[in-house]
Design a protein around this motif. Structure first.
Motif, PDB file in Angstrom:
ATOM      1  N   ASN A  40     -14.662 -22.784  -6.485  1.00  0.00           N
ATOM      2  CA  ASN A  40     -14.354 -23.119  -5.062  1.00  0.00           C
ATOM      3  C   ASN A  40     -13.662 -24.217  -4.755  1.00  0.00           C
ATOM      4  O   ASN A  40     -12.997 -24.658  -3.598  1.00  0.00           O
ATOM      5  CB  ASN A  40     -15.710 -23.148  -4.252  1.00  0.00           C
ATOM      6  N   MET A  41     -13.094 -24.896  -5.876  1.00  0.00           N
ATOM      7  CA  MET A  41     -12.488 -26.301  -5.854  1.00  0.00           C
ATOM      8  C   MET A  41     -11.071 -26.461  -6.402  1.00  0.00           C
ATOM      9  O   MET A  41     -10.668 -25.326  -6.968  1.00  0.00           O
ATOM     10  CB  MET A  41     -13.232 -27.358  -6.469  1.00  0.00           C
ATOM     11  N   ALA A  42     -10.365 -27.199  -5.627  1.00  0.00           N
ATOM     12  CA  ALA A  42      -8.847 -27.113  -5.831  1.00  0.00           C
ATOM     13  C   ALA A  42      -8.615 -27.700  -7.257  1.00  0.00           C
ATOM     14  O   ALA A  42      -9.445 -28.627  -7.833  1.00  0.00           O
ATOM     15  CB  ALA A  42      -8.006 -27.926  -4.913  1.00  0.00           C
ATOM     16  N   ILE A  43      -7.710 -27.326  -7.895  1.00  0.00           N
ATOM     17  CA  ILE A  43      -7.200 -28.161  -9.350  1.00  0.00           C
ATOM     18  C   ILE A  43      -7.288 -29.330  -9.105  1.00  0.00           C
ATOM     19  O   ILE A  43      -7.830 -30.172  -9.975  1.00  0.00           O
ATOM     20  CB  ILE A  43      -5.948 -27.353  -9.754  1.00  0.00           C
ATOM     21  N   SER A  44      -6.461 -30.097  -8.337  1.00  0.00           N
ATOM     22  CA  SER A  44      -6.319 -31.523  -8.112  1.00  0.00           C
ATOM     23  C   SER A  44      -7.830 -32.043  -7.807  1.00  0.00           C
ATOM     24  O   SER A  44      -8.102 -33.162  -8.272  1.00  0.00           O
ATOM     25  CB  SER A  44      -5.673 -32.026  -6.860  1.00  0.00           C
ATOM     26  N   GLU A  45      -8.780 -31.498  -7.273  1.00  0.00           N
ATOM     27  CA  GLU A  45     -10.226 -31.903  -6.987  1.00  0.00           C
ATOM     28  C   GLU A  45     -11.044 -31.827  -8.292  1.00  0.00           C
ATOM     29  O   GLU A  45     -11.776 -32.724  -8.574  1.00  0.00           O
ATOM     30  CB  GLU A  45     -10.797 -31.062  -5.891  1.00  0.00           C
ATOM     31  N   LEU A  46     -10.513 -30.932  -9.173  1.00  0.00           N
ATOM     32  CA  LEU A  46     -11.547 -30.894 -10.611  1.00  0.00           C
ATOM     33  C   LEU A  46     -11.096 -32.034 -11.492  1.00  0.00           C
ATOM     34  O   LEU A  46     -11.582 -32.059 -12.562  1.00  0.00           O
ATOM     35  CB  LEU A  46     -11.395 -29.531 -10.983  1.00  0.00           C
ATOM     36  N   GLY A  47     -10.034 -32.718 -11.184  1.00  0.00           N
ATOM     37  CA  GLY A  47      -9.602 -33.867 -12.139  1.00  0.00           C
ATOM     38  C   GLY A  47      -8.743 -33.150 -13.226  1.00  0.00           C
ATOM     39  O   GLY A  47      -8.300 -33.784 -14.572  1.00  0.00           O
ATOM     40  N   ILE A  48      -8.327 -32.055 -13.316  1.00  0.00           N
ATOM     41  CA  ILE A  48      -7.280 -31.206 -14.247  1.00  0.00           C
ATOM     42  C   ILE A  48      -5.954 -31.816 -13.865  1.00  0.00           C
ATOM     43  O   ILE A  48      -5.533 -32.030 -12.809  1.00  0.00           O
ATOM     44  CB  ILE A  48      -7.355 -29.892 -13.944  1.00  0.00           C
TER      45      ILE A  48
END
Length: 83
Positions: free
Chosen positions: A66-74
């Protein structure tokens, strides 16, 4: 659209693939796209399913869909695993 290059390891085929993914997209969207893509690229060794998950290849932590890629630290150069 801003994209990053990540390496995705596919244990079912014992192969790795370099894939560009958009940083603004949610992990659920990326998971669907990557799962279908790698199913085709693995020559049938991997079959895309609804149960597939993407996780960090080094730690094994499963990413929140449910999180954006940018929010996941990727970030550019991250190593992921599709299981």
């Amino acid at each position: 659209m801003n994209k990053i290059l990540v390496e995705i390891f596919l244990p079912a085929a014992n192969m790795s693939f370099d894939v560009y993914i958009p940083v603004e997209s949610k992990m659920s969207e990326i998971l669907t796209l990557v799962s279908s893509l790698l199913s085709e690229l693995s020559d049938g060794k991997y079959k895309a399913t609804k149960d597939a998950v993407l996780c960090d290849a080094q730690t094994g932590i499963i990413f929140n869909i449910n999180m954006a890629i940018s929010e996941l630290g990727i970030q550019h150069g991250s190593k992921l695993m599709l299981i």
